[in-house]
Design a protein around this motif. Structure first.
Motif, PDB file in Angstrom:
ATOM      1  N   LEU A   1       0.422   9.589  -1.161  1.00 52.54           N
ATOM      2  CA  LEU A   1      -0.970   9.139  -1.187  1.00 52.54           C
ATOM      3  C   LEU A   1      -1.177   7.850  -1.976  1.00 52.54           C
ATOM      4  O   LEU A   1      -2.148   7.123  -1.740  1.00 52.54           O
ATOM      5  CB  LEU A   1      -1.861  10.229  -1.788  1.00 52.54           C
ATOM      6  N   ASP A   2      -0.298   7.555  -2.925  1.00 53.02           N
ATOM      7  CA  ASP A   2      -0.477   6.380  -3.774  1.00 53.02           C
ATOM      8  C   ASP A   2      -0.438   5.101  -2.927  1.00 53.02           C
ATOM      9  O   ASP A   2       0.521   4.854  -2.192  1.00 53.02           O
ATOM     10  CB  ASP A   2       0.622   6.336  -4.829  1.00 53.02           C
ATOM     11  N   GLY A   3      -1.499   4.314  -3.014  1.00 50.16           N
ATOM     12  CA  GLY A   3      -1.595   3.084  -2.233  1.00 50.16           C
ATOM     13  C   GLY A   3      -2.190   3.260  -0.847  1.00 50.16           C
ATOM     14  O   GLY A   3      -2.278   2.284  -0.086  1.00 50.16           O
ATOM     15  N   TYR A   4      -2.616   4.469  -0.515  1.00 54.07           N
ATOM     16  CA  TYR A   4      -3.182   4.716   0.813  1.00 54.07           C
ATOM     17  C   TYR A   4      -4.548   4.037   0.932  1.00 54.07           C
ATOM     18  O   TYR A   4      -5.397   4.156   0.045  1.00 54.07           O
ATOM     19  CB  TYR A   4      -3.315   6.221   1.062  1.00 54.07           C
ATOM     20  N   ALA A   5      -4.770   3.323   2.028  1.00 54.37           N
ATOM     21  CA  ALA A   5      -6.014   2.566   2.233  1.00 54.37           C
ATOM     22  C   ALA A   5      -7.034   3.394   2.996  1.00 54.37           C
ATOM     23  O   ALA A   5      -6.723   3.961   4.057  1.00 54.37           O
ATOM     24  CB  ALA A   5      -5.734   1.276   2.987  1.00 54.37           C
ATOM     25  N   ILE A   6      -8.235   3.479   2.455  1.00 51.34           N
ATOM     26  CA  ILE A   6      -9.360   4.120   3.139  1.00 51.34           C
ATOM     27  C   ILE A   6     -10.186   2.992   3.765  1.00 51.34           C
ATOM     28  O   ILE A   6     -10.967   2.323   3.090  1.00 51.34           O
ATOM     29  CB  ILE A   6     -10.220   4.938   2.158  1.00 51.34           C
ATOM     30  N   ASN A   7      -9.989   2.784   5.041  1.00 48.31           N
ATOM     31  CA  ASN A   7     -10.645   1.670   5.718  1.00 48.31           C
ATOM     32  C   ASN A   7     -12.148   1.880   5.824  1.00 48.31           C
ATOM     33  O   ASN A   7     -12.653   2.994   5.670  1.00 48.31           O
ATOM     34  CB  ASN A   7     -10.044   1.453   7.108  1.00 48.31           C
ATOM     35  N   SER A   8     -12.849   0.784   6.118  1.00 51.76           N
ATOM     36  CA  SER A   8     -14.312   0.844   6.210  1.00 51.76           C
ATOM     37  C   SER A   8     -14.749   1.772   7.325  1.00 51.76           C
ATOM     38  O   SER A   8     -14.137   1.829   8.392  1.00 51.76           O
ATOM     39  CB  SER A   8     -14.875  -0.554   6.455  1.00 51.76           C
ATOM     40  N   LEU A   9     -15.790   2.550   7.029  1.00 55.46           N
ATOM     41  CA  LEU A   9     -16.426   3.440   7.998  1.00 55.46           C
ATOM     42  C   LEU A   9     -15.438   4.433   8.623  1.00 55.46           C
ATOM     43  O   LEU A   9     -15.566   4.801   9.791  1.00 55.46           O
ATOM     44  CB  LEU A   9     -17.110   2.621   9.096  1.00 55.46           C
ATOM     45  N   THR A  10     -14.457   4.879   7.835  1.00 56.61           N
ATOM     46  CA  THR A  10     -13.476   5.842   8.341  1.00 56.61           C
ATOM     47  C   THR A  10     -13.532   7.133   7.534  1.00 56.61           C
ATOM     48  O   THR A  10     -14.008   7.166   6.400  1.00 56.61           O
ATOM     49  CB  THR A  10     -12.044   5.284   8.283  1.00 56.61           C
TER      50      THR A  10
END
Length: 469
Positions: free
Chosen positions: A196-205
């Motif tokens: 999970l470290d560094g995982y990107a939560i993109n916009s509107l996702t």
């Protein structure tokens, strides 16, 4: 000759008339349709939300201007920057009629053209979104984004300028930071943190932990591993404007994560933890484990507001005691089957702050864990033994600890007198006394010090057991 001259004259006059009429008509066409041409819009032509199909330009202009005037009266336009949404003053917006009409195309949906002053937009941004400082380029980008969105003519709209402002910026901040102490870090938890470290939560996702572990290589993880990581992730999300879509708690008070922040996971039942990033920018998850401390943070473009979580109205509920009976438990013994534990109810509150000002207080959840009742196992029956004969302790076999007062008890001086009853003829039934002597009475011989008989025996009902012969 005269006839010929007459005909020639008539022909000349007729030709002149035709020529004059033609020139007149041509001139009218040139003036009306070329020099002062009047445009008429075709079928299915819209300017903004207004239908101008088959209308001359002059009438179309009146229709659009009237509609825009009504739009100014009832429109509600808001500007969104990250997590902040504020009303936008339409006084700084001016409708451009000429530009709107000249750019309109037949049979199409055309936009309204508004003029928005950059100076006014800059003042608005600096007042509403402090402590951000906006450059001239950012203000120009925001102004253009506002102008483009207003062109639709919708009455109610929220214009997100985040992407326009931060398209080329590299500003990053920690918007959430949570630490859980006294966490026993297993191999499964370490594998989850690494994935999970560094995982990107993109916009509107939307992010789902169960979906994530289906696609990521996390090795073997237990439900407790997943619950621990989901819980600290949940606590981190609460410090942002992210929306929590799915979160559950377990049946008992959690021992490994703080009260109020449990997010239990159960793969068999499909119990998941799900949240959504509502912003138009991307955020990153970060995890760190040192000793027994587990830290999680979320980084990205700064949010306008800050978010604080607190616990309130914590109450405890005492367990009840449940008694069970078993023939396998020894007499005078109580076996503790379940020790029991208090139940707890707690409310999680989220406070939205703008600087030092409280904007809103929200009750996020009310977590209730029922008490675990205490269970005791008792022996199935209780057997009580009679006291030894002649003990004189006054106990009986009925377990009451006292001798019933039926007038048949032994003598008070410790003698072994045999009780007797009056038979009505002046003699007792055992012949030990006579009525004339006054030694016989209704209560027997309990007060007769001369009696040397043994003490009587009684059954559990207090009745005398006849002596054996």
């Amino acid at each position: 000759m005269n006839n010929k001259l007459f005909g020639t004259t008539i022909a000349a006059l007729l030709g002149s008339s035709v020529l004059f009429f033609g020139v007149t008509q041509a001139g009218t066409y040139v003036i009306n349709d070329v020099i002062f041409a009047s445009k008429e819009f075709g079928d299915q032509t819209y300017i903004g939300p207004f239908d101008v199909s088959n209308l001359p330009e002059e009438e179309a202009a009146v229709t659009v201007q009237t509609g825009v005037k009504g739009w100014y009266d009832k429109a509600q336009v808001k500007i969104k920057l990250q997590d902040a949404i504020v009303p936008f003053p339409l006084e700084v917006v001016e409708f451009n009629t000429d530009s709107t009409l000249t750019s309109a195309q037949d049979g199409a949906k055309n936009e309204l053209q508004f003029d928005v002053a950059e100076e006014s937009v800059g003042t608005f941004l600096n007042q509403q979104f402090a402590p951000f400082v906006f450059s001239d380029e950012e203000i120009a980008s925001a102004t253009e984004a506002i102008r483009i969105q207003l062109a639709s003519g919708r009455n109610n709209q929220t214009i997100d300028i985040s992407s326009a402002l931060f398209a080329s910026t590299t500003i990053e901040a920690t918007v959430s930071n949570v630490t859980f102490d006294t966490i026993e870090t297993s191999v499964g938890i370490q594998n989850l943190l690494l994935a999970l470290d560094g995982y990107a939560i993109n916009s509107l996702t939307t992010f789902s932990l169960l979906d994530f572990i289906e696609t990521a290589d996390v090795g073997i993880v237990t439900e407790q591993d997943l619950t621990t990581v989901a819980s600290i992730l949940y606590a981190s999300v609460l410090q942002t404007n992210f929306g929590v879509d799915e979160r559950s708690i377990g049946p008992t008070v959690p021992a490994s994560v703080p009260l109020g922040f449990e997010a239990t996971i159960n793969r068999e039942l499909g119990v998941d933890f799900v949240f959504t990033n509502p912003n138009s920018t991307t955020f990153t998850l970060n995890f760190n484990n040192v000793g027994t401390s587990l830290n999680a943070s979320i980084t990205g473009l700064p949010l306008i507001y800050s978010y604080q979580t607190t616990l309130s109205n914590q109450e405890e509920y005492s367990p009840k005691t449940i008694k069970q009976y078993s023939s396998f438990v020894n007499q005078n013994t109580i076996r503790l089957k379940i020790a029991g534990a208090n139940g707890v109810q707690v409310t999680v509150i989220k406070t939205i702050m703008s600087g030092e000002d409280v904007l809103e207080t929200i009750n996020i959840s009310k977590d209730f864990y029922p008490p675990v009742h205490k269970v005791e196992v008792h022996p199935l029956t209780v057997i009580e033994t009679a006291p030894a004969e002649g003990s004189g302790d006054g106990t009986t076999t009925d377990g009451t600890g006292t001798t019933p007062d039926d007038g048949t008890t032994g003598s008070t001086d410790g003698s072994t007198s045999q009780p007797s009853t009056d038979n009505g003829n002046g003699t007792s039934d055992n012949g030990s006394s006579t009525g004339g002597s006054g030694s016989g009475n209704d209560s027997g011989t309990k007060n007769d010090p001369t009696s040397d008989d043994t003490d009587p025996e009684y059954d559990k009902g207090g009745n005398v057991i006849p002596p054996s012969k």
